[in-house]
Write a protein that holds these residues in place. Structure first.
Motif, PDB file in Angstrom:
ATOM      1  N   GLN A  20      23.386 -23.691  81.118  1.00 27.20           N
ATOM      2  CA  GLN A  20      22.061 -24.267  81.249  1.00 27.20           C
ATOM      3  C   GLN A  20      21.486 -23.908  82.608  1.00 27.20           C
ATOM      4  O   GLN A  20      22.168 -24.019  83.627  1.00 27.20           O
ATOM      5  N   GLY A  21      20.217 -23.457  82.625  1.00 31.69           N
ATOM      6  CA  GLY A  21      19.541 -23.161  83.875  1.00 31.69           C
ATOM      7  C   GLY A  21      19.681 -21.720  84.305  1.00 31.69           C
ATOM      8  O   GLY A  21      20.340 -20.897  83.674  1.00 31.69           O
ATOM      9  N   SER A  22      19.045 -21.411  85.435  1.00 33.77           N
ATOM     10  CA  SER A  22      19.106 -20.083  86.039  1.00 33.77           C
ATOM     11  C   SER A  22      19.195 -20.247  87.545  1.00 33.77           C
ATOM     12  O   SER A  22      18.782 -21.268  88.098  1.00 33.77           O
ATOM     13  N   GLY A  23      19.756 -19.232  88.190  1.00 35.17           N
ATOM     14  CA  GLY A  23      19.959 -19.302  89.629  1.00 35.17           C
ATOM     15  C   GLY A  23      21.403 -18.999  89.967  1.00 35.17           C
ATOM     16  O   GLY A  23      22.138 -18.418  89.158  1.00 35.17           O
ATOM     17  N   PRO A  24      21.861 -19.388  91.159  1.00 37.14           N
ATOM     18  CA  PRO A  24      23.261 -19.159  91.539  1.00 37.14           C
ATOM     19  C   PRO A  24      24.215 -19.799  90.522  1.00 37.14           C
ATOM     20  O   PRO A  24      23.986 -20.904  90.036  1.00 37.14           O
ATOM     21  N   LEU A  25      25.308 -19.086  90.230  1.00 38.11           N
ATOM     22  CA  LEU A  25      26.245 -19.512  89.191  1.00 38.11           C
ATOM     23  C   LEU A  25      27.164 -20.619  89.699  1.00 38.11           C
ATOM     24  O   LEU A  25      27.764 -20.514  90.784  1.00 38.11           O
ATOM     25  N   VAL A  26      27.290 -21.682  88.904  1.00 38.50           N
ATOM     26  CA  VAL A  26      28.202 -22.796  89.184  1.00 38.50           C
ATOM     27  C   VAL A  26      29.086 -22.974  87.957  1.00 38.50           C
ATOM     28  O   VAL A  26      28.590 -23.265  86.865  1.00 38.50           O
ATOM     29  N   LEU A  27      30.388 -22.794  88.131  1.00 34.51           N
ATOM     30  CA  LEU A  27      31.343 -22.896  87.028  1.00 34.51           C
ATOM     31  C   LEU A  27      31.993 -24.273  87.054  1.00 34.51           C
ATOM     32  O   LEU A  27      32.533 -24.696  88.086  1.00 34.51           O
ATOM     33  N   LEU A  28      31.941 -24.985  85.923  1.00 32.86           N
ATOM     34  CA  LEU A  28      32.459 -26.347  85.800  1.00 32.86           C
ATOM     35  C   LEU A  28      33.691 -26.342  84.910  1.00 32.86           C
ATOM     36  O   LEU A  28      33.634 -25.897  83.762  1.00 32.86           O
ATOM     37  N   VAL A  29      34.803 -26.854  85.446  1.00 32.05           N
ATOM     38  CA  VAL A  29      36.102 -26.777  84.767  1.00 32.05           C
ATOM     39  C   VAL A  29      36.614 -28.192  84.500  1.00 32.05           C
ATOM     40  O   VAL A  29      36.808 -28.979  85.435  1.00 32.05           O
ATOM     41  N   HIS A  30      36.835 -28.511  83.248  1.00 28.42           N
ATOM     42  CA  HIS A  30      37.248 -29.861  82.843  1.00 28.42           C
ATOM     43  C   HIS A  30      38.759 -30.062  82.999  1.00 28.42           C
ATOM     44  O   HIS A  30      39.518 -29.131  83.276  1.00 28.42           O
ATOM     45  N   GLY A  31      39.172 -31.307  82.762  1.00 27.19           N
ATOM     46  CA  GLY A  31      40.582 -31.656  82.821  1.00 27.19           C
ATOM     47  C   GLY A  31      41.121 -32.112  81.477  1.00 27.19           C
ATOM     48  O   GLY A  31      40.572 -31.805  80.418  1.00 27.19           O
ATOM     49  N   PHE A  32      42.221 -32.874  81.508  1.00 29.70           N
ATOM     50  CA  PHE A  32      42.910 -33.381  80.320  1.00 29.70           C
ATOM     51  C   PHE A  32      42.538 -34.840  80.095  1.00 29.70           C
ATOM     52  O   PHE A  32      42.517 -35.620  81.042  1.00 29.70           O
ATOM     53  N   PRO A  33      42.314 -35.236  78.844  1.00 30.62           N
ATOM     54  CA  PRO A  33      42.146 -34.437  77.627  1.00 30.62           C
ATOM     55  C   PRO A  33      40.648 -34.395  77.300  1.00 30.62           C
ATOM     56  O   PRO A  33      40.119 -35.290  76.649  1.00 30.62           O
ATOM     57  N   GLU A  34      39.971 -33.381  77.749  1.00 30.92           N
ATOM     58  CA  GLU A  34      38.519 -33.349  77.680  1.00 30.92           C
ATOM     59  C   GLU A  34      38.036 -32.021  77.113  1.00 30.92           C
ATOM     60  O   GLU A  34      38.704 -31.387  76.305  1.00 30.92           O
ATOM     61  N   SER A  35      36.867 -31.565  77.542  1.00 26.31           N
ATOM     62  CA  SER A  35      36.285 -30.296  77.117  1.00 26.31           C
ATOM     63  C   SER A  35      35.059 -30.064  77.974  1.00 26.31           C
ATOM     64  O   SER A  35      34.766 -30.854  78.889  1.00 26.31           O
ATOM     65  N   TRP A  36      34.306 -29.018  77.662  1.00 28.93           N
ATOM     66  CA  TRP A  36      33.049 -28.774  78.381  1.00 28.93           C
ATOM     67  C   TRP A  36      32.169 -30.014  78.364  1.00 28.93           C
ATOM     68  O   TRP A  36      31.376 -30.242  79.296  1.00 28.93           O
ATOM     69  N   TYR A  37      32.319 -30.844  77.331  1.00 29.33           N
ATOM     70  CA  TYR A  37      31.459 -31.996  77.093  1.00 29.33           C
ATOM     71  C   TYR A  37      31.545 -33.023  78.223  1.00 29.33           C
ATOM     72  O   TYR A  37      30.616 -33.821  78.406  1.00 29.33           O
TER      73      TYR A  37
END
Length: 318
Positions: A20-37
């Motif tokens: 979602q969005g545009s501009g500098p890239l920000v990578l979001l990494v989830h944990g256990f027991p989850e998902s991108w959500y």
């Protein structure tokens, strides 16, 4: 700006991302027991602030690949996935932010690939440099006659047999056990430990869901794991000794990029590692802020407004 789902073919594996969005890239990494959500409340805010926010399903989760070999979930493979995602977006660098296991993945991605990950944000789990005693030996010595949950997760199929007959119910209990507003009383059995012959679920509180988790949210998480099973997610725990060996050359190393830490005052993951936070002047020498919020473990879901504000301030400072 609407969120877009994509499947990236990277290094012979598939990685599902939500962008979602545009501009500098920000990578979001989830944990256990989850998902991108678990980043659903951060994606639109970061996008509005001028960033290209990308939340991924870590391998073993959601729509990403689920290799059968447990060794395919070692940290070096996850770092490689993160680098490949950055490259797939046509970028040479990104800020990486992680929660829970994702915090450790983010930290070690920044450590191993400093040219790719120009800054790092850690939620709930403080940075601890590689090295020290072998992890399996440390965890085996915890509990005083009870079994620490990390040790409980080690044997293939054991935790799966507890969780998978009732994924939705197990997740509801696990999320509740580590949420500030539904935690059991202080004198209740600790949900991080298993009694001999018992299960983790026996330690979970019962009753209403935590305030951050709606029935629809729980349905989403449950549907993901009912489709995938839990083995891929649990295999992250089954590689801790491999990671210890793989990252031996980085023992004691600091992360020199700009960094941010956010933790919960009622989160055991944060409190157990208070010594790691005390060591930040050495291990995170370019730390821009360390903030403890009144919440449990699910910090970006329990306190989304505060987390969003602090993340945007951090990103804007870079």
């Amino acid at each position: 700006m609407t969120a877009k789902h994509r499947i990236l073919e990277v290094g012979g594996e598939r990685i599902h991302v939500v962008e979602q969005g545009s501009g500098p890239l920000v990578l979001l990494v989830h944990g256990f027991p989850e998902s991108w959500y678990s980043w659903r409340r951060q994606l639109p805010v970061l996008a509005t602030a001028g960033y290209r926010a990308v939340a991924l399903d870590v391998r073993g989760y959601g729509r990403s690949s689920k290799p059968q070999d447990p060794a395919a979930y070692r940290m070096l493979d996850l770092i490689s996935d993160n680098v490949s995602v950055v490259r797939a977006f046509g970028e040479s660098s990104a800020v990486i932010i992680g929660h829970d296991w994702g915090a450790t993945i983010a930290a070690q991605s920044a450590l191993v690939e400093p040219e790719v990950f120009r800054a790092v944000g850690l939620l709930s789990v403080p940075y601890t440099p590689p090295g020290g005693p072998r992890p399996s030996e440390v965890f085996a010595g915890m509990g005083g006659g009870q079994e620490f949950y990390v040790s409980y997760f080690q044997r293939l199929g054991r935790a799966e047999a507890e969780i998978e007959p009732d994924v939705r119910g197990w997740l509801a209990g696990f999320y509740s056990a580590l949420s500030a507003d539904t935690m059991a009383a202080a004198d209740a059995p600790d949900p991080h430990f298993v009694a001999p012959g018992g299960t983790l679920r026996e330690r979970f509180p019962t009753g209403a869901l935590p305030s951050w988790l709606t029935q629809d949210d729980l349905d989403f998480y449950a549907a993901e794991f009912e489709r995938t099973g839990f083995t891929g997610a649990l295999n992250r725990y089954r590689n801790m000794d491999r990671d210890w060996e793989d990252l031996a050359t980085y023992a004691g190393s600091a992360i020199k990029q700009p960094s941010l830490f956010l933790g919960g005052t009622r989160d055991a993951s944060t409190m157990w590692l208070s010594d790691a936070m005390d060591a930040y002047p050495r291990t995170l020498p370019n730390l821009t802020g360390s903030h403890l919020l009144d919440c449990g473990h699910w910090i970006q879901q329990e306190r989304p407004d505060d987390v969003n504000r602090l993340l945007v301030e951090f990103l804007d400072s870079l």
